[in-house]
Design a protein around this motif. Structure first.
Motif, PDB file in Angstrom:
ATOM      1  N   LEU A 138       0.828  -1.199   0.000  1.00 53.53           N
ATOM      2  CA  LEU A 138       0.000   0.000   0.000  1.00 53.53           C
ATOM      3  C   LEU A 138       0.864   1.251   0.000  1.00 53.53           C
ATOM      4  N   MET A 139       1.907   1.268   0.805  1.00 55.67           N
ATOM      5  CA  MET A 139       2.777   2.442   0.883  1.00 55.67           C
ATOM      6  C   MET A 139       3.488   2.687  -0.452  1.00 55.67           C
ATOM      7  N   ARG A 140       3.889   1.624  -1.144  1.00 55.02           N
ATOM      8  CA  ARG A 140       4.510   1.791  -2.469  1.00 55.02           C
ATOM      9  C   ARG A 140       3.514   2.403  -3.458  1.00 55.02           C
ATOM     10  N   GLU A 141       2.289   1.913  -3.415  1.00 60.06           N
ATOM     11  CA  GLU A 141       1.244   2.438  -4.300  1.00 60.06           C
ATOM     12  C   GLU A 141       0.979   3.921  -4.005  1.00 60.06           C
ATOM     13  N   LEU A 142       0.838   4.238  -2.733  1.00 52.37           N
ATOM     14  CA  LEU A 142       0.578   5.626  -2.349  1.00 52.37           C
ATOM     15  C   LEU A 142       1.765   6.523  -2.680  1.00 52.37           C
ATOM     16  N   ARG A 143       2.974   5.988  -2.530  1.00 50.41           N
ATOM     17  CA  ARG A 143       4.172   6.777  -2.853  1.00 50.41           C
ATOM     18  C   ARG A 143       4.192   7.131  -4.336  1.00 50.41           C
ATOM     19  N   GLY A 144       3.791   6.178  -5.168  1.00 51.84           N
ATOM     20  CA  GLY A 144       3.715   6.451  -6.600  1.00 51.84           C
ATOM     21  C   GLY A 144       2.725   7.567  -6.914  1.00 51.84           C
ATOM     22  N   GLU A 145       1.579   7.559  -6.226  1.00 52.00           N
ATOM     23  CA  GLU A 145       0.579   8.612  -6.435  1.00 52.00           C
ATOM     24  C   GLU A 145       1.078   9.962  -5.926  1.00 52.00           C
ATOM     25  N   LEU A 146       1.763   9.954  -4.784  1.00 59.81           N
ATOM     26  CA  LEU A 146       2.329  11.193  -4.259  1.00 59.81           C
ATOM     27  C   LEU A 146       3.402  11.728  -5.201  1.00 59.81           C
ATOM     28  N   ASP A 147       4.268  10.849  -5.687  1.00 63.88           N
ATOM     29  CA  ASP A 147       5.316  11.277  -6.622  1.00 63.88           C
ATOM     30  C   ASP A 147       4.712  11.894  -7.877  1.00 63.88           C
TER      31      ASP A 147
ATOM     32  N   LEU B 215       1.818  13.415  -8.149  1.00 62.44           N
ATOM     33  CA  LEU B 215       1.281  14.726  -7.780  1.00 62.44           C
ATOM     34  C   LEU B 215       2.404  15.746  -7.635  1.00 62.44           C
ATOM     35  N   LEU B 216       3.459  15.386  -6.930  1.00 66.12           N
ATOM     36  CA  LEU B 216       4.575  16.313  -6.734  1.00 66.12           C
ATOM     37  C   LEU B 216       5.239  16.666  -8.060  1.00 66.12           C
ATOM     38  N   THR B 217       5.353  15.696  -8.944  1.00 65.88           N
ATOM     39  CA  THR B 217       5.937  15.945 -10.262  1.00 65.88           C
ATOM     40  C   THR B 217       5.102  16.971 -11.019  1.00 65.88           C
ATOM     41  N   GLU B 218       3.782  16.836 -10.942  1.00 66.62           N
ATOM     42  CA  GLU B 218       2.909  17.797 -11.618  1.00 66.62           C
ATOM     43  C   GLU B 218       3.003  19.179 -10.980  1.00 66.62           C
ATOM     44  N   VAL B 219       3.065  19.232  -9.661  1.00 66.11           N
ATOM     45  CA  VAL B 219       3.207  20.509  -8.964  1.00 66.11           C
ATOM     46  C   VAL B 219       4.481  21.215  -9.427  1.00 66.11           C
ATOM     47  N   LEU B 220       5.571  20.491  -9.445  1.00 75.33           N
ATOM     48  CA  LEU B 220       6.849  21.093  -9.832  1.00 75.33           C
ATOM     49  C   LEU B 220       6.856  21.487 -11.307  1.00 75.33           C
ATOM     50  N   ALA B 221       6.209  20.711 -12.152  1.00 74.92           N
ATOM     51  CA  ALA B 221       6.126  21.069 -13.572  1.00 74.92           C
ATOM     52  C   ALA B 221       5.369  22.381 -13.731  1.00 74.92           C
ATOM     53  N   ARG B 222       4.293  22.551 -12.948  1.00 71.14           N
ATOM     54  CA  ARG B 222       3.532  23.806 -13.018  1.00 71.14           C
ATOM     55  C   ARG B 222       4.358  24.986 -12.514  1.00 71.14           C
ATOM     56  N   ALA B 223       5.333  24.703 -11.685  1.00 69.58           N
ATOM     57  CA  ALA B 223       6.212  25.765 -11.183  1.00 69.58           C
ATOM     58  C   ALA B 223       7.298  26.095 -12.204  1.00 69.58           C
ATOM     59  N   GLY B 224       7.252  25.397 -13.349  1.00 69.67           N
ATOM     60  CA  GLY B 224       8.275  25.623 -14.356  1.00 69.67           C
ATOM     61  C   GLY B 224       9.565  24.903 -14.017  1.00 69.67           C
ATOM     62  N   ARG B 225       9.459  23.898 -13.140  1.00 64.71           N
ATOM     63  CA  ARG B 225      10.641  23.135 -12.699  1.00 64.71           C
ATOM     64  C   ARG B 225      10.369  21.647 -12.876  1.00 64.71           C
ATOM     65  N   PRO B 226      10.257  21.201 -14.154  1.00 64.80           N
ATOM     66  CA  PRO B 226      10.015  19.768 -14.351  1.00 64.80           C
ATOM     67  C   PRO B 226      11.178  18.941 -13.792  1.00 64.80           C
ATOM     68  N   VAL B 227      10.827  17.822 -13.194  1.00 61.89           N
ATOM     69  CA  VAL B 227      11.834  16.943 -12.597  1.00 61.89           C
ATOM     70  C   VAL B 227      11.603  15.512 -13.055  1.00 61.89           C
ATOM     71  N   ASP B 228      12.686  14.753 -13.105  1.00 61.94           N
ATOM     72  CA  ASP B 228      12.545  13.324 -13.356  1.00 61.94           C
ATOM     73  C   ASP B 228      12.456  12.616 -12.005  1.00 61.94           C
ATOM     74  N   ALA B 229      12.294  11.317 -12.030  1.00 57.61           N
ATOM     75  CA  ALA B 229      12.093  10.552 -10.794  1.00 57.61           C
ATOM     76  C   ALA B 229      13.280  10.689  -9.840  1.00 57.61           C
ATOM     77  N   ALA B 230      14.492  10.680 -10.369  1.00 54.37           N
ATOM     78  CA  ALA B 230      15.678  10.780  -9.517  1.00 54.37           C
ATOM     79  C   ALA B 230      15.758  12.159  -8.848  1.00 54.37           C
ATOM     80  N   GLU B 231      15.457  13.192  -9.601  1.00 54.32           N
ATOM     81  CA  GLU B 231      15.499  14.543  -9.038  1.00 54.32           C
ATOM     82  C   GLU B 231      14.403  14.727  -7.988  1.00 54.32           C
ATOM     83  N   LEU B 232      13.241  14.162  -8.235  1.00 54.87           N
ATOM     84  CA  LEU B 232      12.162  14.244  -7.251  1.00 54.87           C
ATOM     85  C   LEU B 232      12.587  13.555  -5.959  1.00 54.87           C
ATOM     86  N   ARG B 233      13.183  12.365  -6.059  1.00 51.96           N
ATOM     87  CA  ARG B 233      13.665  11.644  -4.872  1.00 51.96           C
ATOM     88  C   ARG B 233      14.671  12.500  -4.113  1.00 51.96           C
TER      89      ARG B 233
END
Length: 190
Positions: free
Chosen positions: A128-137, A139-157
């Motif tokens: 469950l935590m892995r699934e939720l982490r994927g959903e959180l990631d 969301l955070l990726t979209e938030v950062l993209a809207r900030a004009g700061r797109p990130v890949d998975a490694a940068e988000l981590r």
């Protein structure tokens, strides 16, 4: 258990367990406390949930999904244009620390991090935590993209780890506002 009444009772128990988890952590989620909070007989907890682990998992899932839904709603209220970085940093921090931390909500931050660490001590929560982490990631990726700061998975981590490390250090040092420390680090990290 397939009746509308059964579904309502199961939902009431999950809501009560989530409320207890948010306010008191894993130790607060007990059969008797959940039943009392839901206003249902004690036996209903074991009728609708096979074990305390199942009840705890329902509480974690409900709490996390509510937090994710609120984050998505906050993001949806923003326009499609790139946003002010500081406003989106606050949205990221809401997702990582909880919106209750905005006003120096130290207890909310402590409970959130205790929940995350406590989940690691409960192997049945790992899928469950892995699934939720994927959903959180996502969301955070979209938030950062809207900030004009797109990130890949490694940068988000890296960014999440930076915030987590800062918050843990602030908690160790008894900083009354770990969100402020995390905000500063995240603004520099972007």
């Amino acid at each position: 258990m397939g009746t509308a009444k059964g579904a309502r009772r199961r939902q009431a128990l999950a809501e009560a367990a989530a409320d207890l988890l948010r306010s008191g952590g894993f130790e607060a989620v007990r059969h008797r406390a959940v039943a009392e909070c839901a206003g249902l007989p004690l036996a209903s907890t074991t009728y609708y949930f096979g074990s305390l682990d199942d009840l705890v998992a329902a509480a974690v899932e409900r709490t996390s999904r509510e937090e994710l839904a609120e984050g998505r709603a906050q993001l949806d209220r923003l326009s499609g244009r790139p946003q002010d970085t500081s406003a989106l940093v606050e949205l990221v921090l809401d997702q990582l620390l909880g919106p209750e931390s905005r006003d120096g909500g130290l207890d909310a931050v402590l409970l959130r991090y205790e929940r995350l660490v406590g989940a690691g001590r409960r192997p049945y929560l790992a899928p469950l935590m892995r699934e939720l982490r994927g959903e959180l990631d996502a969301l955070l990726t979209e938030v950062l993209a809207r900030a004009g700061r797109p990130v890949d998975a490694a940068e988000l981590r890296r960014l999440v780890s930076l915030v987590d490390g800062t918050v843990i250090s602030a908690l160790i040092e008894s900083d009354p506002d770990p969100r402020a420390a995390a905000r500063e680090v995240l603004l520099r990290g972007l």
